[in-house]
Design a protein around this motif. Structure first.
Motif: not given
Length: 228
Positions: A141, A144-145, A166-167, A169-171, A173-174, A176, A211
């Protein structure tokens, strides 16, 4: 890395479903129903942390109950002695919060995947060169990605698993951004060890699995990032 040192590959379980659920509880006797709920939701790589009491004692029963459906690894390993105990207990992978080449080499010698933690380029490259399956960005955190793209400039072959903050919501993006997998504890588990509804945990696990798989499928093959 030494020419004679083998880098253990990530398991087929992890590459198929690139999520590691990180379990922390007061005692490992609390793990079983949480593992069951996660497996029902499609998450099959599960890290049992040594910050919970009784992990080594619980491993035989947990492996008997869930070893055919999930891979159970041991995390929060900080010494070579703990690494050996984890391997002897049947851990499918090892995870560390820091970069200790002695722990990495102990795991690679047994051909067991190992994910050492680090944050700086020096720490991450040290872990990779010691034979890590992938390096764990910790705490993820903080960076970030986008940090993956920065690291891939000088270290194009580096395999990365973000962990720590890591949340849900942002998992994606990591993934990707090129992460091998994501590692997640509290945001996924939430109240699981506080009497929370196992069905809700299974739903969160299933939603996350969906997701992450979608993000994995949408990701361009490595080497095609600059193509139109």
């Amino acid at each position: 890395m030494s020419a004679t040192l083998q880098r253990p590959a990530p398991s087929a379980v992890l590459t198929s479903t690139p999520i590691v659920a990180v379990l922390r509880a007061k005692h490992a006797k609390e793990y079983a129903p949480v593992i069951e709920a996660l497996v029902k939701g499609g998450i099959r790589s599960i890290e049992l942390t040594l910050s919970s009491a009784g992990v080594f004692d619980a491993m035989p029963d947990l492996l008997q109950a869930y070893g055919a459906e999930a891979e159970l690894g041991i995390g929060t390993i900080t010494t070579k002695a703990q690494a050996r105990l984890a391997l002897d207990s049947g851990a499918a992978f090892l995870v560390t919060p820091t970069t200790d080449p002695a722990i990495i080499i102990t795991s690679t010698a047994a051909n067991i995947p190992v994910y050492p933690g680090g944050l700086t380029p020096t720490e991450l490259l040290t872990g990779w060169n010691a034979g890590a399956t992938a390096v764990k960005i910790f705490p993820a955190s903080v960076v970030g990605p986008g940090y993956i793209a920065q690291l891939r400039g000088p270290f194009p072959d580096l395999q990365i698993v973000p962990s720590g903050g890591v949340t849900l919501e942002d998992a994606p993006a990591w993934i990707s951004a090129g992460a091998l997998a994501v590692s997640m504890g509290g945001p996924l588990l939430q109240d699981a060890f506080l009497g929370g509804d196992p069905q809700q945990l299974t739903k969160r696990a299933r939603d996350l699995t969906d997701t992450i798989r979608a993000a994995t499928s949408a990701r361009q093959p490595k080497g095609n990032e600059d193509r139109p």
